[in-house]
Design a protein around this motif. Structure first.
Motif, PDB file in Angstrom:
ATOM      1  N   THR A 166     159.764 -29.225  63.924  1.00  6.33           N
ATOM      2  CA  THR A 166     159.248 -29.293  65.298  1.00  6.33           C
ATOM      3  C   THR A 166     157.727 -29.228  65.307  1.00  6.33           C
ATOM      4  OG1 THR A 166     161.276 -28.141  65.985  1.00  6.33           O
ATOM      5  CG2 THR A 166     159.517 -28.319  67.603  1.00  6.33           C
ATOM      6  N   VAL A 167     157.148 -28.420  64.421  1.00  5.39           N
ATOM      7  CA  VAL A 167     155.690 -28.397  64.281  1.00  5.39           C
ATOM      8  C   VAL A 167     155.183 -29.784  63.864  1.00  5.39           C
ATOM      9  CG1 VAL A 167     153.771 -27.430  62.954  1.00  5.39           C
ATOM     10  CG2 VAL A 167     155.591 -25.927  63.765  1.00  5.39           C
ATOM     11  N   ALA A 168     155.885 -30.404  62.907  1.00  2.00           N
ATOM     12  CA  ALA A 168     155.500 -31.750  62.470  1.00  2.00           C
ATOM     13  C   ALA A 168     155.652 -32.766  63.598  1.00  2.00           C
ATOM     14  CB  ALA A 168     156.342 -32.170  61.267  1.00  2.00           C
ATOM     15  N   LEU A 169     156.664 -32.566  64.458  1.00  2.00           N
ATOM     16  CA  LEU A 169     156.831 -33.442  65.613  1.00  2.00           C
ATOM     17  C   LEU A 169     155.614 -33.373  66.529  1.00  2.00           C
ATOM     18  CD1 LEU A 169     158.809 -35.201  67.400  1.00  2.00           C
ATOM     19  CD2 LEU A 169     159.436 -33.043  68.505  1.00  2.00           C
ATOM     20  N   LEU A 170     155.136 -32.161  66.821  1.00  2.00           N
ATOM     21  CA  LEU A 170     153.941 -32.012  67.656  1.00  2.00           C
ATOM     22  C   LEU A 170     152.724 -32.638  66.993  1.00  2.00           C
ATOM     23  CD1 LEU A 170     154.182 -28.399  69.124  1.00  2.00           C
ATOM     24  CD2 LEU A 170     154.937 -30.559  70.111  1.00  2.00           C
ATOM     25  N   ALA A 171     152.625 -32.473  65.674  1.00  2.00           N
ATOM     26  CA  ALA A 171     151.491 -33.073  64.965  1.00  2.00           C
ATOM     27  C   ALA A 171     151.533 -34.592  65.062  1.00  2.00           C
ATOM     28  CB  ALA A 171     151.504 -32.628  63.506  1.00  2.00           C
ATOM     29  N   GLY A 172     152.735 -35.154  64.959  1.00  2.00           N
ATOM     30  CA  GLY A 172     152.863 -36.602  65.090  1.00  2.00           C
ATOM     31  C   GLY A 172     152.491 -37.080  66.479  1.00  2.00           C
ATOM     32  N   LEU A 173     152.820 -36.291  67.510  1.00  2.00           N
ATOM     33  CA  LEU A 173     152.457 -36.670  68.873  1.00  2.00           C
ATOM     34  C   LEU A 173     150.958 -36.588  69.101  1.00  2.00           C
ATOM     35  CD1 LEU A 173     155.267 -34.853  70.903  1.00  2.00           C
ATOM     36  CD2 LEU A 173     155.141 -37.264  70.306  1.00  2.00           C
ATOM     37  N   ALA A 174     150.336 -35.567  68.500  1.00  2.00           N
ATOM     38  CA  ALA A 174     148.916 -35.341  68.747  1.00  2.00           C
ATOM     39  C   ALA A 174     148.034 -36.314  67.964  1.00  2.00           C
ATOM     40  CB  ALA A 174     148.560 -33.904  68.391  1.00  2.00           C
ATOM     41  N   HIS A 175     148.426 -36.602  66.724  1.00  2.00           N
ATOM     42  CA  HIS A 175     147.535 -37.383  65.856  1.00  2.00           C
ATOM     43  C   HIS A 175     148.024 -38.806  65.618  1.00  2.00           C
ATOM     44  CE1 HIS A 175     145.231 -33.761  64.893  1.00  2.00           C
ATOM     45  NE2 HIS A 175     146.386 -33.135  64.775  1.00  2.00           N
ATOM     46  N   ARG A 176     149.292 -39.055  65.857  1.00  2.00           N
ATOM     47  CA  ARG A 176     149.853 -40.390  65.682  1.00  2.00           C
ATOM     48  C   ARG A 176     149.561 -40.941  64.294  1.00  2.00           C
ATOM     49  NH1 ARG A 176     148.761 -43.079  71.697  1.00  2.00           N
ATOM     50  NH2 ARG A 176     149.429 -41.242  72.868  1.00  2.00           N
ATOM     51  N   ASP A 177     149.804 -40.090  63.311  1.00  2.00           N
ATOM     52  CA  ASP A 177     149.592 -40.445  61.911  1.00  2.00           C
ATOM     53  C   ASP A 177     150.957 -40.733  61.286  1.00  2.00           C
ATOM     54  OD1 ASP A 177     149.033 -40.652  59.254  1.00  2.00           O
ATOM     55  OD2 ASP A 177     147.768 -38.868  59.152  1.00  2.00           O
ATOM     56  N   ARG A 178     151.055 -41.866  60.586  1.00  2.00           N
ATOM     57  CA  ARG A 178     152.336 -42.268  60.001  1.00  2.00           C
ATOM     58  C   ARG A 178     152.877 -41.217  59.038  1.00  2.00           C
ATOM     59  NH1 ARG A 178     152.224 -47.893  56.993  1.00  2.00           N
ATOM     60  NH2 ARG A 178     151.617 -48.478  59.118  1.00  2.00           N
ATOM     61  N   TRP A 179     151.990 -40.605  58.271  1.00  2.00           N
ATOM     62  CA  TRP A 179     152.471 -39.652  57.263  1.00  2.00           C
ATOM     63  C   TRP A 179     153.026 -38.384  57.907  1.00  2.00           C
ATOM     64  CZ3 TRP A 179     153.583 -41.414  52.799  1.00  2.00           C
ATOM     65  CH2 TRP A 179     152.879 -42.515  52.297  1.00  2.00           C
ATOM     66  N   ARG A 180     152.548 -38.049  59.088  1.00  2.00           N
ATOM     67  CA  ARG A 180     153.122 -36.895  59.780  1.00  2.00           C
ATOM     68  C   ARG A 180     154.566 -37.163  60.187  1.00  2.00           C
ATOM     69  NH1 ARG A 180     148.702 -33.474  60.979  1.00  2.00           N
ATOM     70  NH2 ARG A 180     146.721 -34.558  60.785  1.00  2.00           N
ATOM     71  N   TRP A 181     154.874 -38.394  60.532  1.00  2.00           N
ATOM     72  CA  TRP A 181     156.252 -38.741  60.845  1.00  2.00           C
ATOM     73  C   TRP A 181     157.116 -38.748  59.595  1.00  2.00           C
ATOM     74  CZ3 TRP A 181     157.763 -38.114  65.502  1.00  2.00           C
ATOM     75  CH2 TRP A 181     156.885 -38.314  66.564  1.00  2.00           C
ATOM     76  N   VAL A 182     156.524 -39.095  58.460  1.00  2.00           N
ATOM     77  CA  VAL A 182     157.266 -39.013  57.192  1.00  2.00           C
ATOM     78  C   VAL A 182     157.616 -37.560  56.885  1.00  2.00           C
ATOM     79  CG1 VAL A 182     157.108 -39.376  54.704  1.00  2.00           C
ATOM     80  CG2 VAL A 182     156.276 -41.134  56.275  1.00  2.00           C
ATOM     81  N   VAL A 183     156.654 -36.656  57.088  1.00  2.00           N
ATOM     82  CA  VAL A 183     156.913 -35.227  56.868  1.00  2.00           C
ATOM     83  C   VAL A 183     158.003 -34.739  57.814  1.00  2.00           C
ATOM     84  CG1 VAL A 183     155.900 -32.923  57.055  1.00  2.00           C
ATOM     85  CG2 VAL A 183     154.602 -34.769  55.975  1.00  2.00           C
ATOM     86  N   TYR A 184     157.919 -35.174  59.074  1.00  2.00           N
ATOM     87  CA  TYR A 184     158.944 -34.781  60.051  1.00  2.00           C
ATOM     88  C   TYR A 184     160.330 -35.235  59.592  1.00  2.00           C
ATOM     89  CZ  TYR A 184     161.810 -35.094  64.269  1.00  2.00           C
ATOM     90  OH  TYR A 184     162.837 -34.995  65.170  1.00  2.00           O
ATOM     91  N   GLY A 185     160.451 -36.502  59.211  1.00  2.00           N
ATOM     92  CA  GLY A 185     161.752 -37.016  58.783  1.00  2.00           C
ATOM     93  C   GLY A 185     162.273 -36.330  57.539  1.00  2.00           C
ATOM     94  N   ALA A 186     161.392 -36.085  56.565  1.00  2.00           N
ATOM     95  CA  ALA A 186     161.824 -35.432  55.331  1.00  2.00           C
ATOM     96  C   ALA A 186     162.282 -33.995  55.594  1.00  2.00           C
ATOM     97  CB  ALA A 186     160.686 -35.444  54.307  1.00  2.00           C
ATOM     98  N   THR A 187     161.563 -33.281  56.460  1.00  2.00           N
ATOM     99  CA  THR A 187     161.948 -31.905  56.760  1.00  2.00           C
ATOM    100  C   THR A 187     163.271 -31.855  57.501  1.00  2.00           C
ATOM    101  OG1 THR A 187     159.585 -31.396  56.966  1.00  2.00           O
ATOM    102  CG2 THR A 187     161.135 -29.742  57.764  1.00  2.00           C
ATOM    103  N   SER A 225     161.972 -42.426  62.322  1.00  2.00           N
ATOM    104  CA  SER A 225     162.213 -41.211  61.538  1.00  2.00           C
ATOM    105  C   SER A 225     163.622 -40.685  61.768  1.00  2.00           C
ATOM    106  CB  SER A 225     161.185 -40.132  61.902  1.00  2.00           C
ATOM    107  OG  SER A 225     159.882 -40.530  61.580  1.00  2.00           O
ATOM    108  N   ALA A 226     164.066 -40.658  63.026  1.00  2.00           N
ATOM    109  CA  ALA A 226     165.413 -40.169  63.330  1.00  2.00           C
ATOM    110  C   ALA A 226     166.474 -41.054  62.691  1.00  2.00           C
ATOM    111  CB  ALA A 226     165.604 -40.102  64.842  1.00  2.00           C
ATOM    112  N   ALA A 227     166.273 -42.368  62.727  1.00  2.00           N
ATOM    113  CA  ALA A 227     167.228 -43.280  62.100  1.00  2.00           C
ATOM    114  C   ALA A 227     167.295 -43.057  60.593  1.00  2.00           C
ATOM    115  CB  ALA A 227     166.841 -44.729  62.413  1.00  2.00           C
TER     116      ALA A 227
END
Length: 504
Positions: A166-187, A225-227
């Motif tokens: 969930t922290v990674a989800l917020l980071a992805g929303l705030a920064h819109r960085d592809r790698w943050r979404w990778v971290v979110y999906g992996a976690t 990421s969810a898929a």
């Protein structure tokens, strides 16, 4: 000096005389992130041994983690595939730190420390330092969190991973960085591999994005990421579906009515807390779906097949803690702005009352009776009742999985039904003889110690279990029975035995 010229001077003097509104001090960021995990560590280590007791699910973890990795995965082909990744992790920890209660439970303690830090960070980013500190501390004090912080099962690890996803989800929303979404999906995928029902947190995150009305590119990145998470989890879901009989013990009524107060509390909490969005989404938009959706979806699935157990959606407490933390922050701000000796006394008394109310529950959670069964007590009863040469019978056979933490419990007695032991057969309960052979072996003994379910449990379902019960009913009588937490240990003596001597 004219009236127009004197006006600014008068206003300036009035402003100097006006009292400056008091602002409550804000906790330091380091305190917000360190205090909750420190408290979680203290509470987790307090009474972690539970008087050296162990309950049934923990015994399964203990037995399987002691097998080698090949045996773990061969066993998972037949049973408990949903926990195979967790057993593999615990196998590695047992190899590094030894096979003890502390090694069994410390990973859960540390996982809850990480979860508390993640909750505090979520509150910090969405509602400020005070709300973050309050949410993290509330999370560690919740009775359910304290309970599963001291269990050798995967639920605390799943809760920690969901919090940081969930922290990674917020980071992805705030920064819109592809790698943050990778971290979110992996976690999230790791959490789901540890327990399948972590996937319900994806639904909560999706609802948060819809409530926040995020831009389409962000929604598209989350969907990818969810898929990926669902795709990675799908093989485990398909294979474990063949082991659905393993959760046949969940046979209670669907508790939709019990869920309604929880949903109402979440919605009311969202309305009561007047917080503006400090981060990419409002705190309520994140917290309420975590509280409501996983629980609701699991309850709805239970209309088809009973599946609902509260620990399966333990991570819903993240949303509860965020809402309570935001409420406490709001109340603190209002009290600070208008504090008087009377309001201060009321606030202190209320805080002490809440802490006092938590003490009995916290003490109770650290006793053997706090779990649904106590396999340590079952083993001790077998050791006390069994004489050298007595027979031993499990009715039903699944109860054999409870024994194994201390081999001395069954050393003096002979397991009459066991053909191949659990480790050799890559099972939890071993392989038993046929119904006819079990009945014949029972008749060779004058005394049999029987481990049975509590009174009122469902009757035996298989031919082998019915043969055990029928042979006991026709040829044996009860000498005495010991009630332990979650089971009965009964001594049966064969009819006509001259002195109830042990069998051959």
């Amino acid at each position: 000096m004219s009236l127009d010229e004197r006006a600014p001077v008068v206003l300036e003097r009035a402003a100097r005389r006006a009292p400056v509104p008091r602002r409550s001090p804000r906790p330091d960021r380091a305190l917000v992130l360190l205090a909750p995990p420190a408290l979680a560590l203290v509470l987790g280590l307090w009474g972690i041994r539970r008087q050296n007791s162990m309950w049934g699910d923990e015994t399964v973890t203990y037995q399987l983690a002691r097998r080698d990795l090949a045996q773990i995965w061969r066993t998972a082909e037949h049973v408990d595939l949903v926990h195979a990744v967790y057993y593999s992790v615990m196998h590695g920890l047992f190899g590094l730190f030894g096979e003890g209660l502390l090694t069994l439970r410390l990973p859960s303690v540390l996982a809850m420390c990480a979860a508390a830090s993640g909750v505090a960070l979520l509150g910090l980013r969405l509602a400020g330092p005070r709300a973050g500190l309050s949410a993290g501390l509330v999370f560690t004090l919740l009775p359910q969190v304290q309970k599963y912080a001291q269990e050798g099962r995967s639920y605390a690890l799943v809760c920690a991973l969901v919090s940081w996803a969930t922290v990674a989800l917020l980071a992805g929303l705030a920064h819109r960085d592809r790698w943050r979404w990778v971290v979110y999906g992996a976690t999230m995928l790791t959490a789901c591999l540890l327990h399948e029902f972590a996937v319900l947190a994806l639904a909560a995150h999706g609802a948060t994005l819809l409530l926040a009305r995020v831009p389409r590119p962000v929604l598209r990145a989350w969907s990818v990421s969810a898929a990926a998470v669902v795709t990675g989890l799908l093989p485990l879901v398909l294979l474990s579906a063949g082991q659905s009989q393993q959760v046949a013990w969940i046979n209670g009524p669907v508790r939709i009515l019990d869920f309604l107060p929880l949903a109402a509390a979440g919605v009311v909490g969202a309305k009561v807390v007047p917080l503006r969005a400090r981060g990419p989404v409002r705190l309520a938009a994140l917290a309420v779906p975590l509280v409501v959706l996983p629980c609701l979806l699991l309850l709805l699935a239970s209309l088809v097949k009973p599946l609902f157990v509260d620990r399966y959606v333990l991570y819903g407490n993240i949303g509860t803690a965020l809402l309570l933390g935001a409420c406490l922050s709001h109340l603190h701000r209002r009290w600070w702005s208008s504090r008087t000796p009377r309001t201060t006394a009321v606030a202190v008394l209320a805080a002490l009352a809440v802490l006092a109310a938590l003490v009995p529950a916290s003490l109770a959670l650290r006793t053997p009776e706090s779990r649904s069964n106590d396999v340590t007590a079952v083993g001790a009863a077998i050791r006390h009742e069994g004489r050298p040469g007595d027979g031993l019978l499990y009715l039903p056979a699944q109860r054999r999985s409870w024994i194994g933490a201390d081999p001395a419990d069954t050393r003096a007695v002979t397991d009459l039904a066991l053909k191949r032991d659990p480790a050799a057969s890559n099972t939890l309960s071993g392989v038993e003889f046929s119904a006819r052979d079990v009945a014949a072996r029972m008749l060779r003994y004058d005394r049999i110690v029987v481990v049975r379910d509590p009174a009122g449990a469902r009757p035996p379902a298989t031919a082998r279990e019915r043969a055990k019960a029928r042979t006991l009913r026709l040829h044996f009588h009860v000498r005495r029975s010991t009630l332990v937490d979650g089971a009965r240990v009964t001594v049966f003596v064969r009819d006509g035995a001259p002195s109830a001597k042990p069998g051959s």
